[in-house]
Write a protein that holds these residues in place. Structure first.
Motif, PDB file in Angstrom:
ATOM      1  N   PRO A 133       0.804  -1.234   0.000  1.00 16.02           N
ATOM      2  CA  PRO A 133       0.000   0.000   0.000  1.00 16.02           C
ATOM      3  C   PRO A 133       0.831   1.276   0.000  1.00 16.02           C
ATOM      4  O   PRO A 133       0.540   2.207  -0.767  1.00 16.02           O
ATOM      5  CB  PRO A 133      -0.839  -0.135   1.266  1.00 16.02           C
ATOM      6  N   ALA A 134       1.862   1.353   0.831  1.00 18.02           N
ATOM      7  CA  ALA A 134       2.678   2.570   0.869  1.00 18.02           C
ATOM      8  C   ALA A 134       3.385   2.790  -0.456  1.00 18.02           C
ATOM      9  O   ALA A 134       3.475   3.925  -0.960  1.00 18.02           O
ATOM     10  CB  ALA A 134       3.692   2.489   2.017  1.00 18.02           C
ATOM     11  N   GLN A 135       3.891   1.707  -1.050  1.00 13.06           N
ATOM     12  CA  GLN A 135       4.557   1.815  -2.350  1.00 13.06           C
ATOM     13  C   GLN A 135       3.583   2.224  -3.441  1.00 13.06           C
ATOM     14  O   GLN A 135       3.884   3.067  -4.288  1.00 13.06           O
ATOM     15  CB  GLN A 135       5.196   0.486  -2.727  1.00 13.06           C
ATOM     16  N   ALA A 136       2.417   1.601  -3.448  1.00 13.51           N
ATOM     17  CA  ALA A 136       1.427   1.916  -4.481  1.00 13.51           C
ATOM     18  C   ALA A 136       0.966   3.357  -4.367  1.00 13.51           C
ATOM     19  O   ALA A 136       0.766   4.041  -5.379  1.00 13.51           O
ATOM     20  CB  ALA A 136       0.241   0.963  -4.372  1.00 13.51           C
ATOM     21  N   ALA A 137       0.781   3.839  -3.126  1.00 13.03           N
ATOM     22  CA  ALA A 137       0.349   5.222  -2.921  1.00 13.03           C
ATOM     23  C   ALA A 137       1.380   6.185  -3.478  1.00 13.03           C
ATOM     24  O   ALA A 137       1.043   7.145  -4.195  1.00 13.03           O
ATOM     25  CB  ALA A 137       0.112   5.478  -1.441  1.00 13.03           C
ATOM     26  N   LEU A 138       2.655   5.952  -3.164  1.00 10.76           N
ATOM     27  CA  LEU A 138       3.706   6.852  -3.634  1.00 10.76           C
ATOM     28  C   LEU A 138       3.933   6.707  -5.134  1.00 10.76           C
ATOM     29  O   LEU A 138       3.970   7.709  -5.872  1.00 10.76           O
ATOM     30  CB  LEU A 138       4.997   6.571  -2.867  1.00 10.76           C
ATOM     31  N   ALA A 139       4.086   5.470  -5.609  1.00  4.27           N
ATOM     32  CA  ALA A 139       4.349   5.270  -7.035  1.00  4.27           C
ATOM     33  C   ALA A 139       3.188   5.755  -7.892  1.00  4.27           C
ATOM     34  O   ALA A 139       3.390   6.365  -8.951  1.00  4.27           O
ATOM     35  CB  ALA A 139       4.633   3.796  -7.309  1.00  4.27           C
ATOM     36  N   GLY A 140       1.954   5.494  -7.451  1.00  8.10           N
ATOM     37  CA  GLY A 140       0.799   5.946  -8.209  1.00  8.10           C
ATOM     38  C   GLY A 140       0.704   7.461  -8.264  1.00  8.10           C
ATOM     39  O   GLY A 140       0.392   8.042  -9.314  1.00  8.10           O
ATOM     40  N   THR A 141       0.995   8.120  -7.148  1.00  8.98           N
ATOM     41  CA  THR A 141       0.941   9.582  -7.120  1.00  8.98           C
ATOM     42  C   THR A 141       2.036  10.177  -7.976  1.00  8.98           C
ATOM     43  O   THR A 141       1.821  11.158  -8.708  1.00  8.98           O
ATOM     44  CB  THR A 141       1.049  10.071  -5.670  1.00  8.98           C
ATOM     45  N   LEU A 142       3.222   9.600  -7.920  1.00 10.48           N
ATOM     46  CA  LEU A 142       4.333  10.082  -8.735  1.00 10.48           C
ATOM     47  C   LEU A 142       4.074   9.844 -10.223  1.00 10.48           C
ATOM     48  O   LEU A 142       4.300  10.730 -11.057  1.00 10.48           O
ATOM     49  CB  LEU A 142       5.619   9.388  -8.293  1.00 10.48           C
ATOM     50  N   LEU A 143       3.580   8.671 -10.557  1.00  7.33           N
ATOM     51  CA  LEU A 143       3.265   8.352 -11.950  1.00  7.33           C
ATOM     52  C   LEU A 143       2.199   9.305 -12.492  1.00  7.33           C
ATOM     53  O   LEU A 143       2.305   9.831 -13.610  1.00  7.33           O
ATOM     54  CB  LEU A 143       2.791   6.900 -12.026  1.00  7.33           C
ATOM     55  N   HIS A 144       1.179   9.546 -11.704  1.00  2.28           N
ATOM     56  CA  HIS A 144       0.085  10.434 -12.069  1.00  2.28           C
ATOM     57  C   HIS A 144       0.593  11.858 -12.304  1.00  2.28           C
ATOM     58  O   HIS A 144       0.259  12.507 -13.300  1.00  2.28           O
ATOM     59  CB  HIS A 144      -0.933  10.374 -10.922  1.00  2.28           C
ATOM     60  N   ALA A 145       1.454  12.361 -11.394  1.00  4.23           N
ATOM     61  CA  ALA A 145       1.981  13.718 -11.535  1.00  4.23           C
ATOM     62  C   ALA A 145       2.897  13.830 -12.742  1.00  4.23           C
ATOM     63  O   ALA A 145       2.855  14.825 -13.491  1.00  4.23           O
ATOM     64  CB  ALA A 145       2.722  14.114 -10.264  1.00  4.23           C
ATOM     65  N   ALA A 146       3.726  12.815 -12.953  1.00  6.80           N
ATOM     66  CA  ALA A 146       4.628  12.833 -14.102  1.00  6.80           C
ATOM     67  C   ALA A 146       3.843  12.778 -15.412  1.00  6.80           C
ATOM     68  O   ALA A 146       4.212  13.428 -16.404  1.00  6.80           O
ATOM     69  CB  ALA A 146       5.604  11.664 -14.013  1.00  6.80           C
ATOM     70  N   ALA A 147       2.763  12.020 -15.435  1.00  8.52           N
ATOM     71  CA  ALA A 147       1.913  11.977 -16.624  1.00  8.52           C
ATOM     72  C   ALA A 147       1.280  13.345 -16.881  1.00  8.52           C
ATOM     73  O   ALA A 147       1.161  13.780 -18.036  1.00  8.52           O
ATOM     74  CB  ALA A 147       0.835  10.912 -16.460  1.00  8.52           C
ATOM     75  N   GLY A 148       0.896  14.019 -15.811  1.00  9.54           N
ATOM     76  CA  GLY A 148       0.351  15.366 -15.964  1.00  9.54           C
ATOM     77  C   GLY A 148       1.367  16.325 -16.544  1.00  9.54           C
ATOM     78  O   GLY A 148       1.046  17.162 -17.403  1.00  9.54           O
ATOM     79  N   ASP A 149       2.617  16.217 -16.103  1.00 15.05           N
ATOM     80  CA  ASP A 149       3.666  17.088 -16.637  1.00 15.05           C
ATOM     81  C   ASP A 149       3.934  16.791 -18.108  1.00 15.05           C
ATOM     82  O   ASP A 149       4.122  17.708 -18.923  1.00 15.05           O
ATOM     83  CB  ASP A 149       4.954  16.906 -15.833  1.00 15.05           C
ATOM     84  N   ALA A 150       3.960  15.514 -18.451  1.00 21.83           N
ATOM     85  CA  ALA A 150       4.208  15.145 -19.838  1.00 21.83           C
ATOM     86  C   ALA A 150       3.075  15.628 -20.749  1.00 21.83           C
ATOM     87  O   ALA A 150       3.314  16.120 -21.856  1.00 21.83           O
ATOM     88  CB  ALA A 150       4.383  13.633 -19.961  1.00 21.83           C
ATOM     89  N   ALA A 151       1.848  15.495 -20.275  1.00 20.62           N
ATOM     90  CA  ALA A 151       0.712  15.945 -21.077  1.00 20.62           C
ATOM     91  C   ALA A 151       0.714  17.468 -21.208  1.00 20.62           C
ATOM     92  O   ALA A 151       0.417  18.004 -22.285  1.00 20.62           O
ATOM     93  CB  ALA A 151      -0.594  15.461 -20.443  1.00 20.62           C
TER      94      ALA A 151
END
Length: 491
Positions: A445-463
């Motif tokens: 859970p802790a990994q998924a929370a961090l990795a998912g939030t980071l992935l989501h933010a990075a996708a926002g920056d790329a878009a």
């Protein structure tokens, strides 16, 4: 910025300063001289043509850093005006001012024409709103057309919390000394720091590493550490089954976005439990999703039996339908991501959550969960995230600029990615689905929370890089979620 990087609170930075002064022979003036020199080098690197420089110096050692910089600029032939906002309090700062004056440096009573302003008004010690005279000076700095270099901290920003209790300088660049201040990477501070750099002032790494950080900062380059390549003999059963629950009347788009995000980050199977009127649209948009019409709890139970992870809340509503589905879901022994109306219902009901669950509130939802105000949450995002984790006993993502992720027994994590274009409907629904999709693939859970939030933010920056942040839509992130969920392996 390499990830993760240590971030310190104000107490940690003070401890580092004490160790660094001891390493320098016990003379705080040595570090002040190094800081002023570092600031001058930064000016030369980024504003080499600045012929007129105004340096605003406060009463503390931050002001002393400014006087050292002013002296170097004056000796180099620049037209320098030092504006003394108050008399120096410490002996090193007084000595720095005297050395500037002895070198022939000029002083000013107010800001005049300048190509660059150096903010050395307040350092990490200020945790309250500036006094009226200083607030007026900060307003004059912000109104001036010249760019601003902040030394260590933009004056008026709480370096440990990231809040702006009153007036605060808006810098083009901030040069931190010794260590990165955790407050400069989240919340209101992000509108004031500009581009951030760090100078460790020639202090040996062993001295700096002796004080443990208060948080860790993660940039997009950390994704490869969470998302290893898949085995060649993979099959969908290895990567879990996400059940997304939500989409009351009018909320079908929210639950569809959550489901597609779970698909795009790599969940093996994705189902949706929603109102029957949304099923045709879901199937038309994404036929890979298994859509189930749910009118009451009895209709939900078969889908719950097949799921390995639940994402609950997008479009759920707070009426009887959503209330009943959430109550039934909370009793399931499955990891769950609770978002949106699931959080609002949780705030209104004394329902327990499990340690393996993840809460993803924005500041408004966090305030309701804690029984406080949005302003209080934003005043100290680290404290608010920690309070949520302590209250509910699970991993928490406090969303917003510089999202803060907390989990039991781990340092808080700050996501150093994301952009203002992500302040848009549906973006949070994607995050819930992304975290659920990573949980389904076996991340803790802790990994998924961090990795998912980071992935989501990075996708926002790329878009946003494709067309700018204004007008960014949630669906613009979906192709990038897939691309960034497959990072290049580290060499």
């Amino acid at each position: 910025m390499h990830s993760p990087v240590p971030l310190h609170d104000s107490a940690g930075v003070r401890a580092l300063e004490a160790r660094a002064i001891s390493d320098a022979g016990g003379d705080p003036g040595v570090l002040m001289e190094r800081a002023g020199q570092a600031g001058w080098r930064h000016v030369l690197a980024h504003w080499p043509q600045a012929g007129r420089i105004a340096v605003v110096c406060g009463p503390g050692n931050n002001g002393g850093d400014g006087y050292v910089l002013a002296r170097h600029a004056h000796v180099a032939g620049r037209v320098v005006q030092a504006l003394a906002a108050a008399e120096p309090r410490s002996a090193p700062a007084r000595a720095a001012r005297e050395a500037y004056a002895a070198a022939g440096g000029a002083f000013a009573e107010a800001l005049g024409e300048a190509d660059l302003i150096v903010d050395a008004l307040f350092g990490i010690g200020l945790t309250r709103a500036p006094e009226p005279a200083h607030a007026a000076l900060i307003a004059a700095i912000n109104a001036h057309p010249a760019p601003v270099l902040a030394l260590d901290v933009p004056s008026g920003i709480d370096a440990g919390r990231g809040s702006a209790p009153g007036a605060a300088v808006r810098a083009a660049r901030t040069l931190q000394f010794l260590a990165r201040h955790r407050g400069l990477y989240t919340g209101p501070a992000l509108d004031h720091v500009g581009q951030i750099a760090l100078d460790t002032l020639a202090v040996p790494p062993a001295v700096l590493e002796a004080v443990p950080p208060a948080a860790l900062g993660y940039a997009a380059d950390a994704l490869a550490g969470f998302l290893p390549p898949r085995a060649r003999d993979s099959h969908k059963g290895r990567y879990g089954h996400v059940l997304c629950i939500g989409g009351d009347a009018g909320g079908g788009g929210a639950i569809a976005l959550a489901a597609e995000a779970a698909h795009r980050v790599g969940a093996g199977l994705v189902s949706v439990a929603t109102r029957g009127l949304h099923v045709p649209g879901l199937l038309a948009r994404r036929p890979e999703t298994m859509a189930h019409a749910v009118a009451e709890v009895a209709d939900l139970l078969p889908a719950l039996e097949r799921a390995s992870v639940l994402a609950i809340g997008p479009g759920l509503g707070q009426a009887a339908w959503g209330h009943a589905l959430l109550a039934a879901s909370l009793g399931q022994p499955l990891p769950k991501v609770l978002d949106a109306d699931a959080l609002n219902l949780l705030a209104a009901n004394a329902w327990p959550v499990a340690p393996g669950d993840v809460l993803t509130p924005h500041p408004g939802e966090a305030a309701r969960l804690l029984g406080t105000t949005v302003a209080e949450v934003q005043r100290d995002r680290f404290a608010a995230a920690a309070a949520l984790q302590a209250r509910y006993g699970c991993s928490v993502v406090l969303k917003g600029a510089g999202s803060v992720v907390v989990a039991a027994g781990q340092l808080p994590a700050v996501v150093c990615a994301g952009n203002p274009g992500m302040a848009s409907g549906g973006i949070g629904d994607l995050l819930a689905g992304a975290i659920a999709g990573l949980l389904a693939q076996g991340l803790a859970p802790a990994q998924a929370a961090l990795a998912g939030t980071l992935l989501h933010a990075a996708a926002g920056d790329a878009a946003a890089a494709e067309g700018g942040p204004r007008g960014l839509l949630a669906t613009d992130l979906l192709p990038w979620l897939r691309r960034l969920a497959n990072p290049e392996p580290r060499a």
